[in-house]
Write a protein that holds these residues in place. Structure first.
Motif, PDB file in Angstrom:
ATOM      1  N   ALA A  27       0.824  -1.241  -0.084  1.00 22.16           N
ATOM      2  CA  ALA A  27      -0.104   0.064  -0.069  1.00 22.16           C
ATOM      3  C   ALA A  27       0.810   0.990  -0.134  1.00 22.16           C
ATOM      4  O   ALA A  27       0.608   2.161  -0.838  1.00 22.16           O
ATOM      5  CB  ALA A  27      -0.970  -0.010   1.076  1.00 22.16           C
ATOM      6  N   VAL A  28       1.936   1.211   0.917  1.00 23.94           N
ATOM      7  CA  VAL A  28       2.803   2.521   0.880  1.00 23.94           C
ATOM      8  C   VAL A  28       3.545   2.590  -0.477  1.00 23.94           C
ATOM      9  O   VAL A  28       3.718   3.742  -0.893  1.00 23.94           O
ATOM     10  CB  VAL A  28       3.660   2.250   2.165  1.00 23.94           C
ATOM     11  N   GLY A  29       3.931   1.504  -0.941  1.00 18.13           N
ATOM     12  CA  GLY A  29       4.537   1.525  -2.142  1.00 18.13           C
ATOM     13  C   GLY A  29       3.545   2.099  -3.518  1.00 18.13           C
ATOM     14  O   GLY A  29       3.822   2.882  -4.339  1.00 18.13           O
ATOM     15  N   GLU A  30       2.559   1.925  -3.115  1.00 18.77           N
ATOM     16  CA  GLU A  30       1.481   2.491  -4.186  1.00 18.77           C
ATOM     17  C   GLU A  30       1.337   3.942  -3.936  1.00 18.77           C
ATOM     18  O   GLU A  30       1.095   4.738  -4.888  1.00 18.77           O
ATOM     19  CB  GLU A  30      -0.002   1.520  -3.886  1.00 18.77           C
ATOM     20  N   PHE A  31       0.941   4.176  -2.645  1.00 20.16           N
ATOM     21  CA  PHE A  31       1.046   5.608  -2.323  1.00 20.16           C
ATOM     22  C   PHE A  31       2.081   6.467  -2.936  1.00 20.16           C
ATOM     23  O   PHE A  31       2.110   7.543  -3.339  1.00 20.16           O
ATOM     24  CB  PHE A  31       0.993   5.964  -0.937  1.00 20.16           C
ATOM     25  N   ALA A  32       3.398   5.923  -2.691  1.00 17.49           N
ATOM     26  CA  ALA A  32       4.565   6.691  -3.294  1.00 17.49           C
ATOM     27  C   ALA A  32       4.615   6.733  -4.881  1.00 17.49           C
ATOM     28  O   ALA A  32       5.187   7.644  -5.354  1.00 17.49           O
ATOM     29  CB  ALA A  32       5.876   5.812  -2.858  1.00 17.49           C
ATOM     30  N   ALA A  89       1.926   9.777  -5.742  1.00 16.44           N
ATOM     31  CA  ALA A  89       2.087  11.174  -5.351  1.00 16.44           C
ATOM     32  C   ALA A  89       3.403  11.361  -4.701  1.00 16.44           C
ATOM     33  O   ALA A  89       4.090  10.377  -4.282  1.00 16.44           O
ATOM     34  CB  ALA A  89       1.376  11.624  -4.405  1.00 16.44           C
ATOM     35  N   PRO A  90       3.939  12.714  -5.179  1.00 12.37           N
ATOM     36  CA  PRO A  90       5.227  13.001  -4.589  1.00 12.37           C
ATOM     37  C   PRO A  90       5.603  13.203  -3.086  1.00 12.37           C
ATOM     38  O   PRO A  90       6.541  13.161  -2.529  1.00 12.37           O
ATOM     39  CB  PRO A  90       5.868  14.042  -5.437  1.00 12.37           C
ATOM     40  N   TYR A  91       4.371  13.219  -2.304  1.00 19.63           N
ATOM     41  CA  TYR A  91       4.139  13.626  -0.871  1.00 19.63           C
ATOM     42  C   TYR A  91       3.149  12.744  -0.392  1.00 19.63           C
ATOM     43  O   TYR A  91       2.097  12.737  -0.963  1.00 19.63           O
ATOM     44  CB  TYR A  91       3.982  14.998  -0.901  1.00 19.63           C
ATOM     45  N   GLY A 124      11.109   2.061   3.237  1.00 18.60           N
ATOM     46  CA  GLY A 124      11.403   1.082   2.526  1.00 18.60           C
ATOM     47  C   GLY A 124      10.515   1.248   0.971  1.00 18.60           C
ATOM     48  O   GLY A 124      10.945   0.564   0.192  1.00 18.60           O
ATOM     49  N   ALA A 125       9.360   2.081   1.229  1.00 18.37           N
ATOM     50  CA  ALA A 125       8.878   2.520  -0.196  1.00 18.37           C
ATOM     51  C   ALA A 125       9.787   3.694  -1.050  1.00 18.37           C
ATOM     52  O   ALA A 125       9.519   4.170  -2.222  1.00 18.37           O
ATOM     53  CB  ALA A 125       7.705   3.023   0.003  1.00 18.37           C
ATOM     54  N   GLY A 126      10.990   3.911  -0.719  1.00 15.24           N
ATOM     55  CA  GLY A 126      11.727   4.976  -1.277  1.00 15.24           C
ATOM     56  C   GLY A 126      11.474   6.424  -0.975  1.00 15.24           C
ATOM     57  O   GLY A 126      12.056   7.181  -1.581  1.00 15.24           O
ATOM     58  N   LEU A 127      10.577   6.695   0.127  1.00 20.33           N
ATOM     59  CA  LEU A 127      10.587   8.017   0.471  1.00 20.33           C
ATOM     60  C   LEU A 127      11.513   8.632   1.233  1.00 20.33           C
ATOM     61  O   LEU A 127      12.032   7.920   2.157  1.00 20.33           O
ATOM     62  CB  LEU A 127       9.256   8.113   1.399  1.00 20.33           C
ATOM     63  N   ARG A 128      11.713   9.729   1.272  1.00 20.02           N
ATOM     64  CA  ARG A 128      12.914  10.469   1.920  1.00 20.02           C
ATOM     65  C   ARG A 128      12.434  11.471   2.798  1.00 20.02           C
ATOM     66  O   ARG A 128      11.052  12.032   2.718  1.00 20.02           O
ATOM     67  CB  ARG A 128      13.899  11.177   0.733  1.00 20.02           C
ATOM     68  N   ASP A 129      13.390  11.928   3.637  1.00 21.53           N
ATOM     69  CA  ASP A 129      12.952  13.148   4.574  1.00 21.53           C
ATOM     70  C   ASP A 129      12.010  12.429   5.551  1.00 21.53           C
ATOM     71  O   ASP A 129      10.824  13.409   6.023  1.00 21.53           O
ATOM     72  CB  ASP A 129      12.473  14.421   3.968  1.00 21.53           C
ATOM     73  N   VAL A 130      11.902  11.450   6.020  1.00 19.18           N
ATOM     74  CA  VAL A 130      10.741  10.762   6.566  1.00 19.18           C
ATOM     75  C   VAL A 130      10.777  11.286   8.168  1.00 19.18           C
ATOM     76  O   VAL A 130      11.770  11.282   8.680  1.00 19.18           O
ATOM     77  CB  VAL A 130      10.797   9.311   6.506  1.00 19.18           C
ATOM     78  N   GLY A 190       6.706  11.751   4.326  1.00 19.44           N
ATOM     79  CA  GLY A 190       7.639  11.549   3.561  1.00 19.44           C
ATOM     80  C   GLY A 190       7.799  11.917   2.230  1.00 19.44           C
ATOM     81  O   GLY A 190       6.523  12.183   1.667  1.00 19.44           O
ATOM     82  N   ALA A 191       8.742  12.333   1.295  1.00 25.70           N
ATOM     83  CA  ALA A 191       8.633  12.588  -0.043  1.00 25.70           C
ATOM     84  C   ALA A 191       9.265  11.835  -0.898  1.00 25.70           C
ATOM     85  O   ALA A 191      10.275  11.200  -0.537  1.00 25.70           O
ATOM     86  CB  ALA A 191       9.333  14.141  -0.036  1.00 25.70           C
ATOM     87  N   ARG A 192       8.719  11.691  -2.285  1.00 26.93           N
ATOM     88  CA  ARG A 192       9.405  10.839  -3.095  1.00 26.93           C
ATOM     89  C   ARG A 192      10.521  11.377  -3.676  1.00 26.93           C
ATOM     90  O   ARG A 192      10.627  12.585  -4.002  1.00 26.93           O
ATOM     91  CB  ARG A 192       8.374  10.689  -4.337  1.00 26.93           C
TER      92      ARG A 192
END
Length: 250
Positions: free
Chosen positions: A111-116, A119-121, A174-180, A248-250
Protein backbone atom coordinates in the motif's frame (compact mmCIF):
# COMPACT_ATOMS: atom_id res chain seq x y z
CA UNK A 1 -17.05 -5.09 10.30
CA UNK A 2 -16.64 -2.06 7.99
CA UNK A 3 -20.14 -1.60 6.58
CA UNK A 4 -21.89 0.75 9.01
CA UNK A 5 -20.60 4.30 8.70
CA UNK A 6 -22.80 5.79 11.43
CA UNK A 7 -21.65 3.15 13.93
CA UNK A 8 -18.02 3.92 13.10
CA UNK A 9 -18.66 7.64 13.66
CA UNK A 10 -19.94 6.95 17.18
CA UNK A 11 -17.06 4.59 17.91
CA UNK A 12 -13.86 6.37 16.75
CA UNK A 13 -14.82 8.60 13.82
CA UNK A 14 -15.55 11.46 16.20
CA UNK A 15 -12.06 11.18 17.70
CA UNK A 16 -10.26 10.94 14.38
CA UNK A 17 -11.34 14.45 13.37
CA UNK A 18 -9.13 16.42 15.80
CA UNK A 19 -6.22 14.11 14.94
CA UNK A 20 -6.77 14.81 11.23
CA UNK A 21 -6.61 18.57 11.78
CA UNK A 22 -3.35 18.36 13.72
CA UNK A 23 -1.89 15.90 11.20
CA UNK A 24 -2.53 18.36 8.36
CA UNK A 25 -1.03 21.23 10.33
CA UNK A 26 2.18 19.24 10.66
CA UNK A 27 2.19 18.23 6.98
CA UNK A 28 2.18 21.93 6.07
CA UNK A 29 1.39 21.38 2.37
CA UNK A 30 1.01 24.61 0.34
CA UNK A 31 -2.49 25.45 -0.94
CA UNK A 32 -3.69 24.60 -4.42
CA UNK A 33 -2.54 20.98 -4.46
CA UNK A 34 -4.52 17.90 -5.47
CA UNK A 35 -5.11 15.35 -2.70
CA UNK A 36 -6.00 11.67 -2.59
CA UNK A 37 -7.35 10.32 0.72
CA UNK A 38 -6.90 6.55 0.72
CA UNK A 39 -9.17 4.57 3.01
CA UNK A 40 -11.22 7.72 3.56
CA UNK A 41 -13.88 5.92 5.58
CA UNK A 42 -16.63 8.30 6.66
CA UNK A 43 -14.66 11.32 5.44
CA UNK A 44 -12.98 12.69 8.57
CA UNK A 45 -9.62 13.34 6.92
CA UNK A 46 -11.17 14.38 3.60
CA UNK A 47 -13.26 16.97 5.40
CA UNK A 48 -10.19 18.23 7.27
CA UNK A 49 -8.24 18.59 3.99
CA UNK A 50 -10.98 20.82 2.60
CA UNK A 51 -11.16 22.86 5.80
CA UNK A 52 -7.43 23.32 6.48
CA UNK A 53 -5.33 22.58 3.38
CA UNK A 54 -7.12 24.70 0.74
CA UNK A 55 -6.76 22.03 -1.97
CA UNK A 56 -7.36 22.36 -5.69
CA UNK A 57 -9.30 19.09 -5.44
CA UNK A 58 -9.61 16.12 -3.10
CA UNK A 59 -10.73 12.57 -3.87
CA UNK A 60 -11.48 9.97 -1.22
CA UNK A 61 -11.34 6.24 -1.94
CA UNK A 62 -12.48 3.38 0.29
CA UNK A 63 -13.58 -0.23 -0.24
CA UNK A 64 -16.73 0.21 1.89
CA UNK A 65 -19.82 1.58 0.17
CA UNK A 66 -21.43 1.98 3.59
CA UNK A 67 -18.66 4.32 4.71
CA UNK A 68 -18.69 6.19 1.40
CA UNK A 69 -22.42 6.81 1.74
CA UNK A 70 -21.79 8.65 5.01
CA UNK A 71 -18.75 10.45 3.56
CA UNK A 72 -20.71 11.76 0.57
CA UNK A 73 -23.40 13.13 2.87
CA UNK A 74 -20.91 14.74 5.25
CA UNK A 75 -18.47 16.12 2.68
CA UNK A 76 -20.40 17.09 -0.47
CA UNK A 77 -17.52 19.19 -1.86
CA UNK A 78 -15.23 16.18 -2.30
CA UNK A 79 -15.41 13.30 -4.76
CA UNK A 80 -15.52 9.71 -3.52
CA UNK A 81 -15.02 6.36 -5.21
CA UNK A 82 -14.62 2.71 -4.30
CA UNK A 83 -10.93 1.86 -4.23
CA UNK A 84 -8.21 -0.34 -2.75
CA UNK A 85 -5.11 0.91 -0.93
CA UNK A 86 -2.81 -1.45 -2.82
CA UNK A 87 -4.25 -0.60 -6.25
CA UNK A 88 -5.40 2.98 -6.77
CA UNK A 89 -6.39 2.33 -10.37
CA UNK A 90 -3.72 4.59 -11.81
CA UNK A 91 -4.91 7.62 -9.85
CA UNK A 92 -2.34 10.35 -9.23
CA UNK A 93 -2.22 13.44 -7.01
CA UNK A 94 0.19 15.90 -5.46
CA UNK A 95 -0.41 14.44 -2.00
CA UNK A 96 -1.58 11.03 -0.83
CA UNK A 97 -2.78 10.72 2.76
CA UNK A 98 -4.42 7.95 4.75
CA UNK A 99 -5.87 8.03 8.24
CA UNK A 100 -6.20 5.00 10.54
CA UNK A 101 -6.01 2.62 7.59
CA UNK A 102 -2.75 0.73 7.21
CA UNK A 103 -3.28 -1.62 10.15
CA UNK A 104 -6.24 -3.10 8.27
CA UNK A 105 -4.49 -3.51 4.91
CA UNK A 106 -3.19 -7.09 4.47
CA UNK A 107 0.00 -5.85 2.75
CA UNK A 108 0.91 -2.48 4.26
CA UNK A 109 4.23 -2.31 2.39
CA UNK A 110 2.46 -2.75 -0.95
CA UNK A 111 0.00 0.00 0.00
CA UNK A 112 2.73 2.50 0.91
CA UNK A 113 4.53 1.61 -2.31
CA UNK A 114 1.34 2.43 -4.22
CA UNK A 115 1.02 5.71 -2.30
CA UNK A 116 4.57 6.63 -3.30
CA UNK A 117 3.81 5.80 -6.93
CA UNK A 118 0.70 7.98 -6.93
CA UNK A 119 2.12 11.16 -5.37
CA UNK A 120 5.41 12.89 -4.55
CA UNK A 121 4.29 13.61 -0.99
CA UNK A 122 2.84 10.90 1.29
CA UNK A 123 1.51 11.07 4.87
CA UNK A 124 -0.46 8.86 7.21
CA UNK A 125 -1.44 8.37 10.84
CA UNK A 126 -2.45 5.38 12.94
CA UNK A 127 -3.69 4.93 16.47
CA UNK A 128 -1.10 3.87 19.03
CA UNK A 129 -2.96 0.67 19.85
CA UNK A 130 -0.38 -0.62 22.31
CA UNK A 131 -0.95 1.96 25.02
CA UNK A 132 -1.91 5.34 23.59
CA UNK A 133 -5.53 4.74 22.55
CA UNK A 134 -6.92 4.58 26.08
CA UNK A 135 -10.53 3.68 25.31
CA UNK A 136 -9.42 0.60 23.35
CA UNK A 137 -6.73 -0.32 25.87
CA UNK A 138 -9.28 -0.27 28.67
CA UNK A 139 -11.67 -2.42 26.63
CA UNK A 140 -9.12 -5.06 25.69
CA UNK A 141 -7.68 -5.30 29.20
CA UNK A 142 -11.16 -5.87 30.61
CA UNK A 143 -12.12 -8.29 27.83
CA UNK A 144 -8.97 -10.35 28.39
CA UNK A 145 -9.62 -10.50 32.13
CA UNK A 146 -13.09 -11.91 31.40
CA UNK A 147 -12.14 -14.03 28.37
CA UNK A 148 -8.41 -14.85 27.98
CA UNK A 149 -9.10 -15.75 24.33
CA UNK A 150 -9.70 -12.05 23.69
CA UNK A 151 -5.92 -11.56 23.66
CA UNK A 152 -5.83 -12.97 20.13
CA UNK A 153 -8.08 -10.12 18.96
CA UNK A 154 -6.34 -7.34 20.89
CA UNK A 155 -5.28 -4.61 18.43
CA UNK A 156 -2.30 -3.73 20.60
CA UNK A 157 -0.85 -7.17 19.89
CA UNK A 158 -2.14 -7.65 16.35
CA UNK A 159 -0.98 -4.31 14.97
CA UNK A 160 2.31 -3.78 16.80
CA UNK A 161 4.29 -4.47 13.60
CA UNK A 162 2.63 -1.49 11.87
CA UNK A 163 1.28 1.03 14.39
CA UNK A 164 4.49 2.29 15.95
CA UNK A 165 7.11 4.91 15.26
CA UNK A 166 9.79 2.56 13.95
CA UNK A 167 7.48 0.30 11.89
CA UNK A 168 6.03 3.36 10.14
CA UNK A 169 9.48 4.79 9.50
CA UNK A 170 10.54 1.46 7.99
CA UNK A 171 7.48 1.35 5.72
CA UNK A 172 8.13 4.87 4.40
CA UNK A 173 11.85 4.40 3.82
CA UNK A 174 11.18 0.97 2.33
CA UNK A 175 8.96 2.61 -0.28
CA UNK A 176 11.84 4.88 -1.31
CA UNK A 177 10.49 7.96 0.45
CA UNK A 178 12.99 10.44 1.89
CA UNK A 179 12.95 13.09 4.62
CA UNK A 180 10.79 10.71 6.65
CA UNK A 181 9.49 12.09 9.94
CA UNK A 182 7.38 10.31 12.56
CA UNK A 183 5.71 12.17 15.43
CA UNK A 184 3.02 11.50 18.03
CA UNK A 185 -0.33 13.31 18.19
CA UNK A 186 -2.40 13.21 21.40
CA UNK A 187 -6.00 14.44 21.57
CA UNK A 188 -8.56 14.38 24.40
CA UNK A 189 -11.42 11.89 24.23
CA UNK A 190 -14.06 13.04 26.70
CA UNK A 191 -17.16 10.89 27.22
CA UNK A 192 -20.30 12.38 28.76
CA UNK A 193 -20.85 9.32 30.96
CA UNK A 194 -20.36 5.56 30.97
CA UNK A 195 -23.11 5.00 28.39
CA UNK A 196 -21.33 7.35 25.98
CA UNK A 197 -18.16 5.29 26.49
CA UNK A 198 -19.71 1.81 26.35
CA UNK A 199 -22.50 1.91 23.78
CA UNK A 200 -20.23 2.49 20.73
CA UNK A 201 -18.59 -0.85 21.51
CA UNK A 202 -21.96 -2.46 20.72
CA UNK A 203 -22.15 -1.14 17.15
CA UNK A 204 -20.27 -3.99 15.47
CA UNK A 205 -18.03 -1.69 13.41
CA UNK A 206 -14.32 -1.80 14.23
CA UNK A 207 -12.17 -4.58 15.68
CA UNK A 208 -13.27 -4.26 19.32
CA UNK A 209 -17.00 -3.89 18.55
CA UNK A 210 -16.78 -6.82 16.13
CA UNK A 211 -15.25 -8.96 18.89
CA UNK A 212 -17.88 -7.77 21.39
CA UNK A 213 -20.60 -8.89 18.97
CA UNK A 214 -19.33 -12.49 19.25
CA UNK A 215 -19.66 -12.68 23.03
CA UNK A 216 -22.58 -14.39 24.76
CA UNK A 217 -24.62 -11.95 26.87
CA UNK A 218 -23.15 -13.05 30.20
CA UNK A 219 -19.58 -12.43 29.05
CA UNK A 220 -20.44 -9.13 27.38
CA UNK A 221 -22.15 -7.96 30.57
CA UNK A 222 -19.11 -9.04 32.60
CA UNK A 223 -16.83 -6.92 30.38
CA UNK A 224 -19.21 -3.98 30.75
CA UNK A 225 -19.38 -4.30 34.53
CA UNK A 226 -15.60 -4.62 34.86
CA UNK A 227 -15.10 -1.51 32.75
CA UNK A 228 -17.68 0.37 34.80
CA UNK A 229 -15.75 -0.50 37.97
CA UNK A 230 -12.51 0.86 36.46
CA UNK A 231 -13.91 4.19 35.26
CA UNK A 232 -15.25 7.18 37.20
CA UNK A 233 -18.72 6.66 38.61
CA UNK A 234 -19.82 10.11 37.45
CA UNK A 235 -19.17 11.72 34.07
CA UNK A 236 -17.43 13.15 32.28
CA UNK A 237 -14.89 10.41 31.61
CA UNK A 238 -11.71 12.14 30.46
CA UNK A 239 -9.30 9.98 28.43
CA UNK A 240 -6.80 10.61 25.65
CA UNK A 241 -6.03 9.08 22.28
CA UNK A 242 -2.57 8.97 20.73
CA UNK A 243 -1.80 8.50 17.05
CA UNK A 244 1.51 8.10 15.24
CA UNK A 245 1.85 10.39 12.22
CA UNK A 246 4.38 9.88 9.41
CA UNK A 247 5.31 11.89 6.35
CA UNK A 248 7.85 11.59 3.54
CA UNK A 249 8.65 12.78 0.02
CA UNK A 250 9.41 10.83 -3.14
Amino acid sequence: MWALGDAYERYVGRWSRPVAAEFLRRLDVPPGRTWLDVGCGTGALTEAVLAHAHPAAVVGVDPSEGFLEVARARVPDARFAVGDATDLGGRNADVVVSGLVLTFVPDAAAAVGEFARAAPYVGSYLWDYTSGMQMMRLFWDAATDVDPAAAAHDEGRRFSTVSGAEPLRALWTGAGLRDVEVTGIVVPTVFRDFADFWEPFLGGTGAAPAYAATLPPEQLNAVRDLLRSRLPEQGPIELTAKAWAVRGAR
